[in-house]
Scaffold this active site. Structure first.
Site, PDB file in Angstrom:
ATOM      1  N   HIS A  15     135.057 124.332  22.450  1.00 42.97           N
ATOM      2  CA  HIS A  15     133.931 125.258  22.195  1.00 42.97           C
ATOM      3  C   HIS A  15     133.877 125.527  20.695  1.00 42.97           C
ATOM      4  O   HIS A  15     134.716 126.252  20.157  1.00 42.97           O
ATOM      5  CB  HIS A  15     134.130 126.582  22.955  1.00 42.97           C
ATOM      6  CG  HIS A  15     132.999 127.558  22.755  1.00 42.97           C
ATOM      7  ND1 HIS A  15     132.323 128.139  23.803  1.00 42.97           N
ATOM      8  CD2 HIS A  15     132.419 128.067  21.638  1.00 42.97           C
ATOM      9  CE1 HIS A  15     131.395 128.953  23.336  1.00 42.97           C
ATOM     10  NE2 HIS A  15     131.439 128.933  22.009  1.00 42.97           N
ATOM     11  N   HIS A  34     131.203 126.046  17.072  1.00 40.70           N
ATOM     12  CA  HIS A  34     129.898 126.164  16.402  1.00 40.70           C
ATOM     13  C   HIS A  34     129.973 125.482  15.042  1.00 40.70           C
ATOM     14  O   HIS A  34     130.755 125.901  14.179  1.00 40.70           O
ATOM     15  CB  HIS A  34     129.538 127.638  16.203  1.00 40.70           C
ATOM     16  CG  HIS A  34     129.388 128.373  17.496  1.00 40.70           C
ATOM     17  ND1 HIS A  34     128.198 128.480  18.173  1.00 40.70           N
ATOM     18  CD2 HIS A  34     130.314 129.013  18.273  1.00 40.70           C
ATOM     19  CE1 HIS A  34     128.375 129.155  19.300  1.00 40.70           C
ATOM     20  NE2 HIS A  34     129.654 129.496  19.383  1.00 40.70           N
ATOM     21  N   LYS A  60     124.899 124.019  28.425  1.00 44.52           N
ATOM     22  CA  LYS A  60     125.367 125.377  28.161  1.00 44.52           C
ATOM     23  C   LYS A  60     124.371 126.395  28.674  1.00 44.52           C
ATOM     24  O   LYS A  60     123.190 126.335  28.346  1.00 44.52           O
ATOM     25  CB  LYS A  60     125.544 125.542  26.642  1.00 44.52           C
ATOM     26  CG  LYS A  60     125.842 126.958  26.182  1.00 44.52           C
ATOM     27  CD  LYS A  60     127.266 127.367  26.478  1.00 44.52           C
ATOM     28  CE  LYS A  60     127.497 128.815  26.131  1.00 44.52           C
ATOM     29  NZ  LYS A  60     128.483 129.035  25.109  1.00 44.52           N
ATOM     30  N   HIS A  69     128.319 131.060  29.043  1.00 42.44           N
ATOM     31  CA  HIS A  69     128.631 132.305  28.332  1.00 42.44           C
ATOM     32  C   HIS A  69     128.605 133.402  29.387  1.00 42.44           C
ATOM     33  O   HIS A  69     127.534 133.809  29.836  1.00 42.44           O
ATOM     34  CB  HIS A  69     127.610 132.572  27.217  1.00 42.44           C
ATOM     35  CG  HIS A  69     127.953 133.788  26.421  1.00 42.44           C
ATOM     36  ND1 HIS A  69     128.427 133.725  25.132  1.00 42.44           N
ATOM     37  CD2 HIS A  69     127.941 135.113  26.753  1.00 42.44           C
ATOM     38  CE1 HIS A  69     128.677 134.957  24.700  1.00 42.44           C
ATOM     39  NE2 HIS A  69     128.394 135.812  25.660  1.00 42.44           N
ATOM     40  N   HIS A  74     135.327 131.069  26.559  1.00 43.64           N
ATOM     41  CA  HIS A  74     135.905 132.197  25.829  1.00 43.64           C
ATOM     42  C   HIS A  74     136.118 133.430  26.706  1.00 43.64           C
ATOM     43  O   HIS A  74     135.552 134.487  26.473  1.00 43.64           O
ATOM     44  CB  HIS A  74     135.106 132.553  24.570  1.00 43.64           C
ATOM     45  CG  HIS A  74     133.593 132.580  24.729  1.00 43.64           C
ATOM     46  ND1 HIS A  74     132.954 133.247  25.732  1.00 43.64           N
ATOM     47  CD2 HIS A  74     132.621 132.017  23.980  1.00 43.64           C
ATOM     48  CE1 HIS A  74     131.657 133.099  25.581  1.00 43.64           C
ATOM     49  NE2 HIS A  74     131.426 132.352  24.534  1.00 43.64           N
ATOM     50  N   ASP A  89     135.779 128.682  19.711  1.00 41.86           N
ATOM     51  CA  ASP A  89     134.586 129.487  19.427  1.00 41.86           C
ATOM     52  C   ASP A  89     134.529 129.836  17.945  1.00 41.86           C
ATOM     53  O   ASP A  89     134.011 130.890  17.580  1.00 41.86           O
ATOM     54  CB  ASP A  89     134.552 130.749  20.300  1.00 41.86           C
ATOM     55  CG  ASP A  89     133.166 131.378  20.324  1.00 41.86           C
ATOM     56  OD1 ASP A  89     132.199 130.736  19.897  1.00 41.86           O
ATOM     57  OD2 ASP A  89     133.077 132.546  20.759  1.00 41.86           O
TER      58      ASP A  89
END
Ligand code: NCD
Ligand code: ZN
Length: 346
Positions: free
Chosen positions: A14, A16, A100, A137, A175, A248
């Site tokens: 995970h 970004h 996602k 999420h 997460h 994350d």
């Protein structure tokens, strides 16, 4: 006394990476240590179609410094208009690894997320049929639900009903931040996995709020009480293959974090592996680090493990990590665990 540990090269399930100048700045921080990463699609506008994922993947590869190897595993952002056939084609071609699901409004750039879960049912059914994992999420967004309860309520109101209505759907709760999340995964089968971040193994909500507000510890889902952090530590270090690393790592420039309305996200790509070695050693579980960071994720995603290795070494003197990395958009603060760390990647 030096001590060292060599593990299969890890992956980040995970991550970004953003785009443009930020992508260029943060990508080497991950590619230095990790073989692959699940690339979050919450750009503005989001990565919704197979064509958009292909273009984003090209931009990532173009930003990779010469001599570094890295395989971005692309993810489609699920909207109420997502076409099941486009998802299936992007998966069959090998371009896209997962989809996602963001509940609309749950976190940074999630405005195009899902409000009416019935509308995405055809996509979820197609994914169950082809064995494609869904990344979730896991927080409800209802205003009346306290932010510290949003993960637990999501499990009862959304996740459990989705899984019951879609047998065979393979789900990653991303997460996780609560004992409720850990317990839910443990109570289910191998079709349900969860990622755990580095920072949620280190901080609880006191770290964010006691003695002055610490914007660089603010992320979503927000860190919870100490009992929840301890449950995450136990899960990560237990060797249970359903738990694996998803950092994350979510860069925002300092002015966007240090603000009257600061963005959510901790940037941990730079020192994650060193911090994990510290955490696992503290819990007498260094032998479980390779499973958590390098083996359980590929097993869940049904991908081969990386071929290379990564060596971590413990030195007498504390290691100095950079406070910040610099992008052409501005500085990004590197996560500070708040204690000395003696492990480094060598
Ligand atoms: C992420 C971001 O900045 O994109 N922020 C965060 O706090 N984790 C979004 C997310 O994964 O929730
Ligand atoms: Zn994220």
């Amino acid at each position: 006394m030096t001590k060292s540990l060599t593990i299969t090269r890890p992956d980040d399930w995970h991550l970004h990476l953003r785009d443009g100048a930020m992508l260029k700045a943060v990508l080497p921080e991950t590619a230095r240590h990790f073989g692959r990463a699940i690339i979050m699609p919450n750009l503005v506008p989001p990565v919704v179609t197979g064509a958009q994922a292909a273009a984003y993947k090209d931009r990532i590869m173009a930003a990779l410094p010469a001599g570094m190897s890295f395989d971005p595993l692309m993810v489609l952002y699920l909207t109420e208009d997502t076409d099941p056939a486009d998802v299936a084609a992007a998966h069959a071609s090998g371009l896209v690894t997962s989809v996602k699901l963001y509940p609309a409004g749950a976190t940074t750039n999630s405005a195009s997320g899902v409000q009416d879960f019935d509308k995405v049912r055809p996509v979820l059914e197609k994914m169950a049929e082809i064995g494609m994992p869904l990344c979730l999420h896991g927080e409800v967004t209802d205003h009346e639900i306290d932010i510290f309860d949003r993960e637990a309520v999501f499990i009862d109101r959304i996740l459990d009903p989705i899984r019951k209505a879609t047998p065979g759907l393979r789900v990653v709760m991303e997460h996780i931040t609560t004992k409720d999340g850990v317990d839910y995964v443990k109570a289910n089968d191998a079709d349900l996995g969860a990622t755990i971040t580095t920072h949620h193994l280190i901080i609880n909500r006191n770290h964010i709020l006691v003695g002055g507000i610490k914007p660089h510890y603010y992320c979503l889902p927000v860190a919870k009480r100490e009992e929840h952090r301890l449950a995450l530590r136990e899960a990560a270090t237990s060797g249970d293959a359903r738990f694996f690393l998803g950092t994350d790592s979510a860069p925002h420039v300092d002015p966007a974090k240090e603000s009257g309305c600061g963005c959510a996200g901790c940037f941990t790509a730079t020192n994650t592996m060193a911090l994990l070695a510290h955490v696992f050693e503290e819990d007498d579980a260094l032998d479980k680090l390779e499973g958590f960071a390098s083996k359980n994720g590929p097993a869940f995603y049904r991908l081969p493990e990386n071929k290379g290795t990564l060596t971590l070494t413990k030195q007498d003197a504390p290691v100095t990590f950079p406070d910040k990395i610099h992008s052409d958009d501005g500085p990004v603060t590197v996560f500070d665990p708040g204690y000395p760390v003696h492990w480094t990647v060598t």
